[in-house]
Design a protein around this motif. Structure first.
Motif, mmCIF file in Angstrom:
data_model
loop_
_atom_site.group_PDB
_atom_site.id
_atom_site.type_symbol
_atom_site.label_atom_id
_atom_site.label_comp_id
_atom_site.label_asym_id
_atom_site.label_seq_id
_atom_site.Cartn_x
_atom_site.Cartn_y
_atom_site.Cartn_z
ATOM 1 N N SER A 1 -6.510 4.887 11.114
ATOM 2 C CA SER A 1 -6.775 5.018 9.845
ATOM 3 C C SER A 1 -5.389 4.520 8.719
ATOM 4 O O SER A 1 -5.950 3.743 7.790
ATOM 5 N N GLU A 2 -4.396 4.199 9.375
ATOM 6 C CA GLU A 2 -3.125 3.530 8.699
ATOM 7 C C GLU A 2 -3.456 2.206 8.891
ATOM 8 O O GLU A 2 -3.367 1.396 7.818
ATOM 9 N N ARG A 3 -3.903 1.506 9.919
ATOM 10 C CA ARG A 3 -4.595 0.323 9.998
ATOM 11 C C ARG A 3 -5.618 -0.063 8.918
ATOM 12 O O ARG A 3 -5.369 -1.331 8.212
ATOM 13 N N ARG A 4 -6.609 0.890 8.698
ATOM 14 C CA ARG A 4 -7.600 0.478 7.581
ATOM 15 C C ARG A 4 -6.933 0.493 6.575
ATOM 16 O O ARG A 4 -7.464 -0.469 5.459
ATOM 17 N N ASN A 5 -6.146 1.471 5.837
ATOM 18 C CA ASN A 5 -5.722 1.488 4.711
ATOM 19 C C ASN A 5 -4.795 0.199 4.278
ATOM 20 O O ASN A 5 -4.836 -0.418 3.344
ATOM 21 N N ARG A 6 -3.982 -0.246 5.526
ATOM 22 C CA ARG A 6 -3.138 -1.521 5.216
ATOM 23 C C ARG A 6 -4.250 -2.693 4.849
ATOM 24 O O ARG A 6 -3.909 -3.356 4.052
#
Length: 425
Positions: free
Chosen positions: A371-376
């Motif tokens: 999820s952090e990667r998608r947000n980034r």
């Protein structure tokens, strides 16, 4: 005077008990063995008493029990050992060198009076050396010897006898006669003694708290075959000694069905007056509690308790169920197996739970990272859009600015051309 008598009485009180003890110990014999034996009540005790020197073998000829022989050792001109003569009661004396026959001898009555002296007549120079008188009693296993040194001189003034610290030295005149002394008047070296009447063996019993001189006599044994039993113990076959004790040299005492009253000090006394043997063996016997009887538990049989009579026809094998009583150790053993199995299962369950939790934790961490990667990635796209918009918005401004610059450049060119024209004019 009164003081002297008092001192004598004090010395008598101090010394007489020691003298009595020494005389009693000499009378009883030398203690050659002492043992402590402990046995349970009701068992059989064997108190060992063996002595090969007490074995009686009748010597009818009386010719091989006692032997005397003279030997000489010469150191010059060469070292040599030579047998001079030997003699036994039933045989004549034997001289080994022919030159010495009739010149060297021992008295014929040697085994009657104990005089085994060596007589040398007409001494010659070759007679010098160290002479040894050897007495052997094979029956009593006794061996004795004495050494005398003989030197020969030609001067009568040098003749003498002296002791050099180890042996007697004789210096005799050449051609004279000399007697080398060897005398032993002990009874065993003389004839006229009956060996079978001189061997005695007896057992004594000393109860706790009883003095040695008050000990009870149990049995007397004689080599002649005579036997004397004291008290009812031997008559009741409670105690026994082998009948052929003097033939085997085994005087062991056997006591059957031990009781607490049998506790005490037993002594085996062996006396061989002919050979001068006096030995004593002491055994301290202690009677302990009886041995516990072994538990006998018969197995319980529930099926086929009464065996059927066998028939000639072949029968099929039968199964008999036998139930044995379980012991405490058997129960503890099975309880240990159960606990070990339970602990093993508990360990496996705990291990499965721990592994499952770890896997779940790893899955959650993986989802959070995704999820952090998608947000980034989404934030990056938005920033790109903004920059593009800005670039599009700034495009007309930049074009106008460029047009103004071009206009200014054209204007400066025109001004320059006008100025140059004026200068040429």
């Amino acid at each position: 005077m009164h003081l002297d008598m008092t001192l004598l009485q004090i010395l008598a009180v101090l010394l007489l008990p020691a003298a009595w003890a020494q005389s009693s110990s000499n009378r009883l014999g030398v203690v050659v063995e002492a043992k402590n034996i402990t046995l349970p009540e009701g068992s059989k005790a064997v108190l060992p008493c063996h002595s090969p020197r007490m074995v009686w073998t009748q010597d009818r000829l009386k010719d091989r029990q006692r032997v005397v022989h003279w030997d000489v050792v010469r150191s010059s001109p060469e070292y040599s050992v030579e047998r001079v003569l030997d003699m036994s009661p039933g045989a004549r004396q034997r001289v080994y060198n022919g030159f010495n026959k009739g010149r060297i001898s021992v008295p014929d009555s040697a085994f009657n009076d104990g005089n085994f002296s060596l007589i040398i007549n007409n001494v010659v120079t070759t007679d010098r050396g160290v002479y040894t008188c050897n007495l052997h009693h094979h029956y009593c296993q006794i061996h004795q010897s004495i050494q005398i040194q003989l030197n020969v001189t030609k001067s009568a003034r040098k003749e003498r006898r002296y002791w050099d610290g180890e042996k007697t030295v004789f210096i005799v005149l050449l051609g004279s006669s000399v007697v080398l002394p060897c005398v032993n008047r002990r009874p065993l070296w003389r004839e006229g003694l009956q060996e079978d009447q001189q061997q005695v063996a007896h057992w004594d019993f000393q109860a706790p708290g009883v003095r040695p001189d008050r000990a009870d006599r149990l049995v007397d044994l004689y080599a002649s075959g005579e036997r004397r039993d004291y008290g009812p113990l031997f008559a009741q076959s409670k105690m026994s000694v082998e009948e052929d004790a003097f033939t085997l040299g085994d005087f062991s005492l056997s006591i059957s069905a031990l009781k607490p009253v049998d506790k005490g000090l037993y002594s085996c006394n062996l006396h061989h007056h002919y050979c001068g043997l006096s030995e004593r063996r002491i055994f301290r016997l202690t009677v302990g509690p009886p041995r516990p009887s072994a538990p006998t538990t018969a197995p319980r049989i529930f099926q086929n308790e009464e065996p059927e009579q066998r028939t000639e026809e072949s029968e099929s094998p039968r199964v008999v169920t036998v139930i044995l009583p379980e012991h405490r150790g058997y129960f503890l053993q099975h309880l240990g197996y159960f606990l070990a199995t339970f602990l093993l299962l508990a360990f496996i369950v705990v291990a499965v739970i721990v592994l499952t939790r770890r896997r779940k934790k790893r899955g959650l961490e993986y989802e959070l990272r995704g999820s952090e990667r998608r947000n980034r990635m989404s934030e990056g796209e938005m920033s790109l859009d903004c920059t593009e918009l800005k670039a599009c918005n700034q495009a007309p401004l930049n074009s106008d600015f460029k047009n103004n610059l071009l206009k200014e450049q054209d204007m400066t060119k025109d001004c320059n051309n006008d100025f140059e024209g004026k200068l040429w004019k």
